[in-house]
Design a protein around this motif. Structure first.
Motif, PDB file in Angstrom:
ATOM      1  N   SER A 590      -1.882 -10.785  -6.181  1.00  0.00           N
ATOM      2  CA  SER A 590      -0.594 -10.632  -6.631  1.00  0.00           C
ATOM      3  C   SER A 590       0.105  -9.783  -5.686  1.00  0.00           C
ATOM      4  O   SER A 590      -0.548  -8.837  -4.658  1.00  0.00           O
ATOM      5  CB  SER A 590      -0.635  -9.848  -7.989  1.00  0.00           C
ATOM      6  OG  SER A 590      -0.199  -8.629  -7.732  1.00  0.00           O
ATOM      7  N   PRO A 591       1.270  -9.721  -5.565  1.00  0.00           N
ATOM      8  CA  PRO A 591       2.265  -9.060  -4.508  1.00  0.00           C
ATOM      9  C   PRO A 591       2.012  -7.690  -4.875  1.00  0.00           C
ATOM     10  O   PRO A 591       2.281  -6.546  -3.982  1.00  0.00           O
ATOM     11  CB  PRO A 591       3.733  -9.381  -4.943  1.00  0.00           C
ATOM     12  CG  PRO A 591       3.539 -10.872  -5.467  1.00  0.00           C
ATOM     13  CD  PRO A 591       2.325 -10.617  -6.350  1.00  0.00           C
ATOM     14  N   ALA A 592       1.214  -7.202  -5.865  1.00  0.00           N
ATOM     15  CA  ALA A 592       1.092  -5.908  -6.267  1.00  0.00           C
ATOM     16  C   ALA A 592       0.194  -5.153  -5.238  1.00  0.00           C
ATOM     17  O   ALA A 592      -0.106  -3.984  -5.016  1.00  0.00           O
ATOM     18  CB  ALA A 592       0.716  -5.516  -7.644  1.00  0.00           C
ATOM     19  N   THR A 593      -0.956  -6.051  -4.634  1.00  0.00           N
ATOM     20  CA  THR A 593      -1.643  -5.547  -3.643  1.00  0.00           C
ATOM     21  C   THR A 593      -1.098  -5.127  -2.221  1.00  0.00           C
ATOM     22  O   THR A 593      -1.759  -4.655  -1.402  1.00  0.00           O
ATOM     23  CB  THR A 593      -2.861  -6.450  -3.403  1.00  0.00           C
ATOM     24  OG1 THR A 593      -2.203  -7.702  -2.790  1.00  0.00           O
ATOM     25  CG2 THR A 593      -3.640  -6.878  -4.788  1.00  0.00           C
ATOM     26  N   GLU A 594       0.164  -5.850  -2.133  1.00  0.00           N
ATOM     27  CA  GLU A 594       0.893  -5.430  -0.633  1.00  0.00           C
ATOM     28  C   GLU A 594       0.968  -4.072  -0.297  1.00  0.00           C
ATOM     29  O   GLU A 594       0.918  -3.238  -1.403  1.00  0.00           O
ATOM     30  CB  GLU A 594       2.141  -5.954  -0.970  1.00  0.00           C
ATOM     31  CG  GLU A 594       2.357  -7.302  -0.311  1.00  0.00           C
ATOM     32  CD  GLU A 594       3.961  -7.704  -0.267  1.00  0.00           C
ATOM     33  OE1 GLU A 594       4.507  -7.548   0.723  1.00  0.00           O
ATOM     34  OE2 GLU A 594       4.580  -8.071  -1.514  1.00  0.00           O
ATOM     35  N   TYR A 595       1.256  -3.599   0.786  1.00  0.00           N
ATOM     36  CA  TYR A 595       1.354  -2.099   1.019  1.00  0.00           C
ATOM     37  C   TYR A 595       2.813  -1.834   0.543  1.00  0.00           C
ATOM     38  O   TYR A 595       3.775  -2.551   0.764  1.00  0.00           O
ATOM     39  CB  TYR A 595       1.374  -2.025   2.558  1.00  0.00           C
ATOM     40  CG  TYR A 595       0.205  -1.258   3.227  1.00  0.00           C
ATOM     41  CD1 TYR A 595      -1.103  -1.283   2.649  1.00  0.00           C
ATOM     42  CD2 TYR A 595       0.358  -0.117   3.840  1.00  0.00           C
ATOM     43  CE1 TYR A 595      -2.198  -0.459   2.803  1.00  0.00           C
ATOM     44  CE2 TYR A 595      -0.629   0.568   4.431  1.00  0.00           C
ATOM     45  CZ  TYR A 595      -1.787   0.683   3.793  1.00  0.00           C
ATOM     46  OH  TYR A 595      -2.685   1.254   4.170  1.00  0.00           O
ATOM     47  N   THR A 596       2.989  -0.640   0.025  1.00  0.00           N
ATOM     48  CA  THR A 596       4.322  -0.438  -0.397  1.00  0.00           C
ATOM     49  C   THR A 596       4.918   0.675   0.458  1.00  0.00           C
ATOM     50  O   THR A 596       4.214   0.960   1.532  1.00  0.00           O
ATOM     51  CB  THR A 596       4.396   0.368  -1.819  1.00  0.00           C
ATOM     52  OG1 THR A 596       2.981   1.376  -1.892  1.00  0.00           O
ATOM     53  CG2 THR A 596       3.645  -0.556  -2.899  1.00  0.00           C
ATOM     54  N   ALA A 597       6.106   0.987   0.129  1.00  0.00           N
ATOM     55  CA  ALA A 597       6.715   2.218   0.784  1.00  0.00           C
ATOM     56  C   ALA A 597       6.036   3.308   0.936  1.00  0.00           C
ATOM     57  O   ALA A 597       5.772   4.167   1.951  1.00  0.00           O
ATOM     58  CB  ALA A 597       8.296   2.404   0.402  1.00  0.00           C
ATOM     59  N   GLY A 598       5.564   3.630  -0.236  1.00  0.00           N
ATOM     60  CA  GLY A 598       4.708   5.008  -0.413  1.00  0.00           C
ATOM     61  C   GLY A 598       3.594   4.829   0.355  1.00  0.00           C
ATOM     62  O   GLY A 598       3.039   5.639   0.971  1.00  0.00           O
ATOM     63  N   SER A 599       2.990   3.851   0.275  1.00  0.00           N
ATOM     64  CA  SER A 599       1.473   3.625   0.956  1.00  0.00           C
ATOM     65  C   SER A 599       1.914   3.402   2.516  1.00  0.00           C
ATOM     66  O   SER A 599       0.912   3.960   3.157  1.00  0.00           O
ATOM     67  CB  SER A 599       0.892   2.458   0.541  1.00  0.00           C
ATOM     68  OG  SER A 599       1.490   1.365   0.324  1.00  0.00           O
TER      69      SER A 599
END
Lengths: 689, 320
Positions: A590-599
């Motif tokens: 899911s897109p939730a596994t993407e790198y986020t701004a925080g990570s």
């Protein structure tokens, strides 16, 4: 070096232009005021938006062109226009010299682009009646500050600018946090104006000469001049966003409608820089060398802290606002260098540093407006400012993404765009500074150079994050999936600014030449003329020392990229197959596994954040077999807020509580209080020299 | 006069071809030496050329979520790196276009290339790309300032930021030994190791997710795109070696108005310098272990401090 001879308007027509120039701009300001009234009348009318923004755009464009003509034709200082307004024995003085003309170009260029963007994006505005009347007023205020030639008019215009923008910050007063943003802004604006009042009071001296012309000739003593510098740093610096006076920027700039955010960040901070340059370089007389230490230190700290704060943000508009803090730091570092050279009678080097700083003023206006427009288009399309809920917008908004990418490259100081040129000029000025005689400066300037280099590298990291997380990858929420491309006016505003960013990057010589008459009266020198140099290179000092040719670098990259693409496609392979991304054996990630701004910011947070923000990460991992979700928390502390602002506000609160009883006195006691304070003041006056 | 211009143009053109042709050879040589030091046979020295040709002929497999940034980035990365490498004196000083960009611009061009590479890592939207990009920008955020400050030191010694002028001043022998130069050299080598993703900062030969930076960013690339990115990485290694060689070992560099024989000597000297640098790099990489990612900032912080110390010394000792 005036190039008046080449454009050659005859002497008589030039004299006429000098008389007419202030009146022309005052007519423009009057036009903005009329538009404000129109905005009030038409606020709820469907035609209000096109009329106000369309006319504002046209008016700004005209004023920008006139100011550019004034600058390029080197018309010279205009005659002073005195209107019988304001304080009766002073009147209101208006005058345009090269410095005002340069900032009038910046102000009206930014205003024109913002109006064009507002023309399109304004249709998403829920409360136009809270924006339309104040928007032209804001433009009028900023123009007036630059036109003013006496302290009273200057301060009046400064307050007009502050209050109009404050009203615009509160346009969406129901949104969470905006009222607090407005309150903090009002406090800081009041503080800044108070400091400027005191600065002008000291400049006016005992004689009480409030006209700039009189201040210029009267030289204050060393102590008074130092105090004026400090007050100007506090007053103009709080408006510009110097650390530690920056706290209101990241609250207030994002709260306003997007085109107003662009104006506040891109243009109003430049008006503050104008105020500082006007007071310190023009009115205050010859500088002491230690002034530059203060300005340089503030500039360097502001640049690094601004970008570190920006890296920690995941609200797109707040990230951009913190970046304004960084760029203001770069500008003040350039101004500090110019002061150091000016104090040591090195006009050529001072002109280089000042030109670099002023060039950065123009550049920052261009790309910061562009980036705020981009974030505004994203906000209108998705309703989101939080980058953690965006992503993949490049598919739905290709042109906005392109414009934002160009702005990101420019602000990251990457060649061949414009941000690089001004930083390069400032670096060249730093390399001239071993010749400075003072040991303090010798030790400090390399450190400032390191801080500027660090902030440039961190800015690149920050904009990889801003662009990458917002526009690339996959959408992280439904809102990101429903996005549509921005309307054509918004796109026109963005693409026009992209064009200007590229032009200023590849043809910087023309901008440097246009700034020559600005530097001449302020530091007593100017950079060598760039227009005649072969291949349109720029040569800051002499050719054996350094030169840069943005045009050629741009062409080389374009040709090399094009050639390699053609060659590869012609002789190697052009086949393309689409397939799913490599999933490491976990399909349907899911897109939730993407790198986020925080990570994305985590490595940099580990490196710098533990010191600057006391960053603490805590992981709450459930035991094996336990089904509750794991939690990861990051705690960041804003030390400047905690160490500077909280104690002050606590102290004010405590004193107010103590003095609360004064509210409930009898009339006799009040009269006694008034009498005692009157006597006290009289005694103070009698004792004071 | 026109003859000079023609010669210089030829040198510039020759330089562009030389760097492009030698870059894979340098990497192949380093790999071979590393393998031999480990008592392995190792791939042939020419293997990188074969890899590039094979990749160029293959089709590109694009992830479904890849955008145009992903497809354009390889060409821009390659072009920016190539332009930067073409402006560093390798065998001769008479580069026609060396005045169009100084050392700060070259650092900036590498920054542009890295910007696009990091974006490409984020484009597909997998965690691998993200981990690579975020680590790459962290490393760059320390390496780039260190590089700029090294440039300051060199510029203060030579009175110029133009690389040809710096190399000329260094070659003339007027500079002599300086503490600042030594500090700058150490800092520049650390930056070069970090920027090229060599051990101990990154391992160019691994695909283990905990350790990789560069390979993680380019994981989704294939075919001609991968070939260009690999070639750009080879060029970057060559560029850093060339910069170090032309500043700290400027012997044999052909003068701007050199005869063909001098150019030949310059070319020979350059190849020799590359071989020495490649051997030393392989030796260094073999003798040291990869460090944890969060030790890298300490390593690079040392470079930053050394470079700053060198510049401070220049500021303090020099009035020019």
């Amino acid at each position: 070096m005036r190039r008046a001879g080449r454009t050659s308007p005859s002497a008589r027509s030039l004299a006429l232009v000098r008389v007419a120039m202030p009146a022309l701009f005052l007519a423009g300001v009057a036009g903005f005021l009329v538009l404000g009234i129109l905005g009030l009348a038409l606020a709820r009318h469907a035609g209000g938006r096109p009329v106000v923004y369309g006319a504002s755009a046209a008016l700004s464009a005209i004023l920008c062109l006139v100011a550019a003509y004034d600058l390029i034709a080197a018309v010279g200082p205009s005659h002073e226009l005195v209107l019988p307004l304001g304080l009766p024995w002073i009147g209101a003085h208006f005058r345009i010299d090269a410095l005002s003309a340069a900032f009038l170009v910046v102000v009206n260029l930014g205003a024109g682009a913002a109006s064009l963007f507002g023309l399109g994006d304004g249709r998403h505005e829920e409360a136009p009646e809270r924006v339309l009347p104040f928007y032209p007023l804001f433009l009028a205020g900023m123009n007036l500050v630059v036109l003013a030639a006496d302290a009273f008019t200057f301060l009046f215009a400064w307050e007009l600018m502050s209050l109009a923008s404050w009203a615009l910050v509160l346009a969406h007063h129901r949104a969470a946090g905006n009222v607090r943003a407005g309150y903090v802004y009002l406090m800081m604006a009041g503080f800044g104006t108070l400091m400027l009042v005191l600065a002008f009071g000291l400049l006016a001296g005992h004689a009480g000469t409030y006209e700039f012309g009189m201040m210029r000739v009267s030289a204050p003593g060393a102590l008074v001049a130092g105090a004026v510098l400090g007050l100007a740093l506090l007053g103009a610096g709080s408006k510009a966003g110097l650390v530690p006076l920056h706290v209101w920027l990241p609250l207030a700039h994002p709260a306003a409608p997007s085109h107003v955010s662009a104006l506040m960040s891109g243009v109003m901070t430049k008006v503050a820089v104008y105020g500082f340059v006007r007071i310190v370089f023009d009115l205050l007389g010859p500088p002491d060398w230690w002034w530059s230490m203060v300005v340089l230190a503030l500039g360097g700290i502001t640049a690094v802290l601004g970008v570190l704060y920006a890296l920690m943000q995941h609200d797109l508009k707040r990230l951009l606002a913190y970046h304004t803090v960084e760029n203001i730091g770069i500008i003040f570092a350039g101004l500090g260098l110019a002061l150091a050279f000016k104090a040591n009678a090195m006009p050529a080097a001072a002109a280089l540093a000042l030109t670099g700083a002023l060039f950065h003023v123009l550049n920052h206006m261009l790309f910061k407006s562009l980036l705020f427009f981009g974030s505004g288009a994203v906000l209108s399309a998705t309703g989101e400012r939080d980058m953690e809920r965006l992503g993949g917008l490049i598919g739905a908004m290709p042109l906005t993404a392109f414009a934002f990418l160009a702005g990101s490259l420019a602000i990251s100081a990457l060649p061949p765009l414009n941000g690089f040129v001004s930083e390069w000029l400032i670096f060249q000025a730093i390399l001239l500074s071993p010749a400075l005689p003072q040991w303090g400066l010798k030790l400090m300037v390399p450190a400032i150079g390191a801080m500027l280099a660090l902030s440039a590298a961190l800015a690149a990291a920050c904009f990889v994050k801003a662009f990458g997380v917002t526009f690339l990858g996959r959408g992280r929420s439904g809102a990101a999936g429903r996005a549509r491309e921005a309307d054509r006016f918004s796109l026109a505003a963005m693409l026009a600014l992209v064009g200007l960013c590229v032009l200023c990057g590849i043809l910087p010589g023309f901008v440097i030449d246009a700034l020559a008459p600005v530097a001449q009266p302020l530091v007593g020198g100017h950079m060598p003329a760039q227009a005649g140099i072969q291949w349109l290179s720029i040569v800051p000092v002499e050719e054996s020392r350094s030169s840069y040719n943005g045009l050629l670098v741009f062409l080389f990259i374009a040709v090399a990229a094009w050639l390699s693409a053609v060659a590869v496609h012609r002789w190697a392979s052009r086949a393309v197959r689409r397939g799913p991304a490599w999933d490491c054996g976990f399909p349907d990630a899911s897109p939730a596994t993407e790198y986020t701004a925080g990570s994305f910011a985590q490595p940099i947070r580990r490196v710098f954040g533990t010191l600057v923000f006391r960053a603490r990460e805590s992981v709450d991992m459930p035991a094996p077999g336990d089904m509750r979700p794991a939690r990861f928390e990051v705690q960041l502390r804003d030390l400047i807020w905690e160490l500077v602002y909280v104690p002050i506000s606590d102290a004010v609160g405590a004193i107010a509580t103590r003095l609360n009883f004064v509210q409930f006195l009898t009339i006799q006691r009040y009269l006694a209080l008034v009498f005692v304070s009157l006597v006290g003041l009289l005694v103070a006056l009698a004792v004071a020299p | 006069m026109t003859w000079d211009v023609a010669v210089n143009l030829a040198i510039q053109g020759g330089q562009m071809l030389v760097v492009l042709l030698l870059a894979p050879l340098l990497t192949g040589f380093v790999r071979k030496v590393k393998a031999r030091l480990l008592r392995r046979q190792g791939p042939p020295v020419l293997q990188p050329y074969r890899d590039l040709l094979r990749l160029l002929r293959k089709e590109v497999v694009l992830a479904d979520s890849a955008s145009w940034v992903f497809r354009v980035a390889p060409y821009l990365i390659f072009a920016a790196t190539w332009v930067a490498a073409a402006l560093v004196p390798t065998f001769g000083l008479g580069l026609t276009f060396s005045w169009s960009a100084d050392l700060i611009v070259i650092a900036g061009l590498l920054g542009s290339a890295r910007f696009f590479l990091a974006l490409a890592g984020l484009d597909v939207g997998t965690s691998f790309g993200g981990i690579g990009s975020s680590r790459e920008v962290m490393i760059a955020s320390l390496a780039e300032p260190a590089l700029i400050i090294v440039v300051f030191t060199l510029a203060l010694i030579a009175g110029s930021t133009q690389l040809s002028t710096i190399a000329g001043v260094m070659e003339s022998g007027a500079v002599g030994l300086r503490v600042s130069l030594l500090l700058a050299l150490v800092a520049l080598i650390i930056v070069a190791i970090a920027e090229n993703g060599r051990i101990p900062v990154d391992n160019p030969a691994t695909h283990l997710e905990l350790t990789m930076v560069h390979e993680a960013m380019v994981l989704e690339y294939s075919g001609r795109h991968l070939a260009l990115i690999e070639l750009a990485a080879f060029l970057k290694l060559l560029l850093y070696v060339s910069v170090i060689a032309c500043v700290f070992a400027p012997w044999g560099l052909a003068r701007p108005d050199a005869a063909p024989a001098a150019l030949g000597i310059g070319l020979g000297a350059y190849v020799g310098k590359l071989a020495v640098a490649g051997f030393l790099l392989a030796l260094f990489e073999t003798s040291i272990a990869k460090m944890r990612v969060f030790r890298v900032p300490v390593f690079l912080g040392a470079a930053l401090m050394l470079a700053l110390l060198g510049t401070l010394l220049m500021f303090v000792t020099r009035v020019r």
